[in-house]
Design an enzyme around this catalytic site. Structure first.
Site, short mmCIF file in Angstrom:
data_model
loop_
_atom_site.label_atom_id
_atom_site.label_comp_id
_atom_site.label_asym_id
_atom_site.label_seq_id
_atom_site.Cartn_x
_atom_site.Cartn_y
_atom_site.Cartn_z
N ASP A 1 57.02 29.42 64.74
CA ASP A 1 56.45 30.37 63.79
C ASP A 1 57.52 31.43 63.48
O ASP A 1 58.39 31.69 64.33
CB ASP A 1 55.21 31.02 64.42
CG ASP A 1 54.28 31.60 63.37
OD1 ASP A 1 54.52 31.36 62.17
OD2 ASP A 1 53.32 32.29 63.75
N ARG B 1 42.45 33.81 56.23
CA ARG B 1 42.30 34.63 57.43
C ARG B 1 41.56 35.93 57.12
O ARG B 1 40.73 36.39 57.90
CB ARG B 1 43.66 34.94 58.07
CG ARG B 1 43.49 35.79 59.34
CD ARG B 1 44.80 36.11 60.00
NE ARG B 1 45.39 34.94 60.60
CZ ARG B 1 46.70 34.69 60.59
NH1 ARG B 1 47.53 35.51 60.01
NH2 ARG B 1 47.16 33.60 61.17
P1 ADP Z 1 49.22 31.09 59.06
O1 ADP Z 1 49.78 30.23 60.17
O2 ADP Z 1 49.71 30.70 57.71
O3 ADP Z 1 49.37 32.57 59.32
P2 ADP Z 1 46.67 30.10 60.01
O4 ADP Z 1 46.91 28.62 60.01
O5 ADP Z 1 46.71 30.79 61.33
O6 ADP Z 1 47.64 30.83 58.98
O7 ADP Z 1 45.26 30.33 59.28
C1 ADP Z 1 44.49 31.49 59.51
C2 ADP Z 1 43.03 31.12 59.64
O8 ADP Z 1 42.54 30.84 58.33
C3 ADP Z 1 42.78 29.84 60.45
O9 ADP Z 1 42.43 30.10 61.75
C4 ADP Z 1 41.65 29.17 59.73
O10 ADP Z 1 40.45 29.63 60.30
C5 ADP Z 1 41.72 29.68 58.32
N1 ADP Z 1 42.26 28.75 57.34
C6 ADP Z 1 43.52 28.76 56.84
N2 ADP Z 1 43.65 27.84 55.88
C7 ADP Z 1 42.47 27.21 55.77
C8 ADP Z 1 41.99 26.17 54.92
N3 ADP Z 1 42.77 25.59 53.99
N4 ADP Z 1 40.71 25.75 55.07
C9 ADP Z 1 39.91 26.35 55.98
N5 ADP Z 1 40.31 27.37 56.79
C10 ADP Z 1 41.58 27.80 56.70
#
Ligand code: ADP
Length: 335
Positions: free
Chosen positions: A112, A220
């Site tokens: 990350d 999020r």
């Molecule tokens: P990033 O790594 O880009 O910061 P995350 O993968 O941690 O984002 O996503 C944050 C939260 O948002 C996840 O825990 C999930 O609950 C939700 N989320 C993100 N994208 C989606 C999606 N396409 N469909 C459903 N929930 C999602």
């Protein structure tokens, strides 16, 4: 030797329980970003047919758009183990070597904030990504020797909120590069309805649309708002969220009709107090009490997209529209 936290693809570590329970675990449950999902499915099918590890994958996009979630889904589809670390945790090349030499064939290494790894660590990664080998230096001074260690064929998944900060040679080493965009309100509403099911709270479609339209295009944020509104619904309204409950919940959170939160309004108010700008990022950070990086990565992209803030070489400027949203009375009240 340091090692990245292994996360079995069926489980997810590193986030709070709420996020874990809402994180989609398969492509079917991952809402939106169709082009990205289709590209990844194709790459997975092709790699599986060739019985090869997946090519290195770079996922870029603002925080909270689903990069970590996608990495976990892809690892699960490939049937491999996901190891999680982050750029700032890889301080010395030795940190990376320890992790790489512990990987099994086909494993995923998720880094990350990959734009934050130090240059010396980045250079070590080059060899590992291309030749599946790392050189380590033994001893110091005239007796120093270099030893080449082999690394099993792994897949590096890098996530970044700042693709532009990655050097071209580094970026070029990722065979797969996908960019996540902000979600339209319809997708966020679908995510909210699913999340409400998981959280066992009733959410009607109108309320889902209302919360979605104020969620900055970010799953999020949408889920975080839902969690807070759910507290209110559970305590006062029989565990059901309609438009009125959603409205009250977001008002309590300080989210206005434009989807702006208190900190957004403070940023804009700072610009207005300085005659609309330009104002340096440092000055804004001190005025609103938030880190520069957070302002740049989390708050500004939405304000820019809303046409309320402009980045110029001299500093940040308010756009004309900004004055209509924040009247003088509010600007005064915010400080
Ligand atoms: P990033 O790594 O880009 O910061 P995350 O993968 O941690 O984002 O996503 C944050 C939260 O948002 C996840 O825990 C999930 O609950 C939700 N989320 C993100 N994208 C989606 C999606 N396409 N469909 C459903 N929930 C999602």
């Amino acid at each position: 030797m340091p090692s990245a936290a292994p996360v079995h693809p069926s489980a997810q570590g590193g986030e709070d329980l709420f996020e874990v329970s809402l994180r989609p675990r398969s492509f079917d449950r991952f809402v939106g970003q169709r082009a990205v999902v289709e590209n990844l499915k194709l790459a997975i099918a092709a790699a599986k047919a060739r019985k090869e590890p997946l090519d290195h994958l770079l996922l870029s996009g603002l925080p909270g758009l689903g990069k970590t979630t996608l990495a976990a889904i892809v690892a699960r589809e490939m049937g491999t183990q996901l190891h999680v670390t982050s750029g700032p945790a890889l301080v010395r090349p030795a940190d990376l070597v320890g992790i790489l030499t512990n990987l099994e064939e086909g494993d995923f290494l998720f880094i990350d904030e990959i734009h934050r790894i130090p240059r010396a660590v980045e250079e070590k990664l080059y060899g590992a990504m291309e030749d599946f080998a790392v050189d380590v230096v033994l001893d110091q001074g005239p007796g120093a020797r270099s030893l080449r260690l082999s690394v099993k064929r792994f897949t590096l998944v890098g996530a970044t909120t700042r693709e532009g900060l990655l050097g071209a040679p580094f970026r070029a080493r990722f065979g797969l590069q996908e960019k996540l965009d902000l979600y339209p309100a319809t997708d966020l509403a679908a995510i909210l309805l699913r999340s409400a099911e998981s959280l066992q709270v009733k959410l009607d479609e109108e309320a889902a649309g209302f919360i979605a339209s104020r969620s900055r295009g970010t799953p999020r944020v949408a889920n975080r708002f839902l969690r807070r509104v759910r507290d209110l619904a559970q305590e006062r309204y029989g565990n059901a969220i309609d438009l009125e409950v959603a409205g009250e919940g977001l008002e309590r959170l300080g989210v206005d009709g434009h989807g702006l939160c208190l900190l957004d309004r403070r940023i804009l108010a700072t610009l207005l107090k300085h005659g609309g700008g330009p104002v340096g990022l440092k000055t804004i950070a001190v005025a609103v009490g938030e880190e520069e990086r957070t302002i740049e990565d989390v708050y500004e992209p939405y304000l820019i997209r809303q046409g309320l803030l402009k980045r110029t070489p001299q500093g940040r400027c308010a756009s004309g529209h900004c004055r209509e949203i924040l009247d003088q009375r509010e600007t005064g009240l915010l400080f």
